[in-house]
Enzyme design. Sequence first.
Site: not given
Length: 491
Positions: A262, A274, A348
């Site tokens: 990743k 965030k 993901r």
Amino acid sequence: MEFSVKSGQLDTLRTDCLIVQVYADKTLSGAAKVLDKKYQLISRLIELNELTLKAGQCAWALPPSGTAFKRLLVVCLGSKNNAVTSQDIRTSVQAVAKALKGKQIKNAVWSVENASSVADNVFATLIAETFVTSLYTYQETKTQNLSTPALTKLTVHSDAKLSSAWRSGLQQGKATGDGINTARHLGNLPGNICTPTYLAKKAQSLAGGKLTVNVLDEKQIAKLGMGAFLSVAAGSDQPAKFIVMQYRGAAASVEPVVLVGKGITFDTGGISIKPGPAMDEMKFDMCGAASVLGVMTTLKQLQPRINVVGLIAATENMPSGKATKPGDVVTSMSGQTIEILNTDAEGRLVLCDALTYAERFKPKAVIDIATLTGACVIALGNHASGLYANDQALADELLAAGQAAHDRAWQMPLWDDYQKALDSNFADMANVGGREGGSITAACFLSRYTKNYKWAHLDIAGTAWLGGGAKGATGRPVGLLLQYLIGAYTG
């Protein structure tokens, strides 16, 4: 740093510092006994309690004038009666490296006696790797107070019969340490330097010999149908890169292990932004990619007879008018559709397309490495990486590799019971499954793209870096991966 091996009469070796070993039961190594008989320095340190007798404790002594060595450093290696462990060796080498660094020693000789439970070449590997990693200092973006370690050469003094084992171990340890430091350094670089393009150039700089590198741009990524990957890149002005590295050390008929990293070079969370505190640490969200580059650095040096493919999906995750929105539906390379409920669950999304791409190599196994979930940090803290696998034999091999490398992982469940959390009314699946079992449902998401091969997922969100005053990348899990691939810490 340079490592070498010598044998012969110890006290005639000219060096800035001679290092000898003692043990927790007050016994001395062979070399320490010889020196103590002649100079009475070491037993005196123990009598005066100047040296604490446990692994990693050191004490300095100044030898009489006229000796070939300028300083003497005595280190306790642990308990000889119970057999010194590999972790005792690491602890002791770290202490020695710190002591030498503090005195700005330029060269040193370590008279090694193997009273451990590991083979001589592994002892040598641990010494070289630990020296290389212990002396690493980040300074690329600093202009003042630079403290570069003076030590450039370590000579191991051993029995001539063991020279070959020690030389091969030192070579492997240095290469392993270089790989770990490569991963650390890339992780430590700020996001305005270490962009997807920077990672691609770093990969290309390694190309040559048995290692080939191909970098795909966004047009090529789109042509492959990697809609999930590109949905993450949509909000960034930095172009995404898909990096394909192939190390061919064995015959073409040998199935490769594929490592998938990743590479989110900065993660704001996108539209699902965030909170501000500690967001600077999101430069570490590419540590999975950094570990792949670290492994390839070591493989290029050692040239083992294996085949390894490294895949890196590199992009930023940024908010903008072009950014993917919560509720958007995208199509992955596999053809499966994904409802993106949270744009901060982006890792993901880049990984699933890379995992689909991995199929073309007909792999022996595929391992993805990702700073994937905060939930894994809550579950395991910063001591163990989370391990998921669709093949128990592969999981067992990785767990054993982590123990040998002291880069440990802990297996988590990958049960079908958790899959239903990813149900979506508008796509084949959602990209998140709620707060409960967040690391598990993330792995369940990835498992839907790995049905055609043996696969393991390492969630390194808790282990890839440290925060606070010791803030910095750790280089994990390069050690685990190298042990799995080449047996870096076994004789």
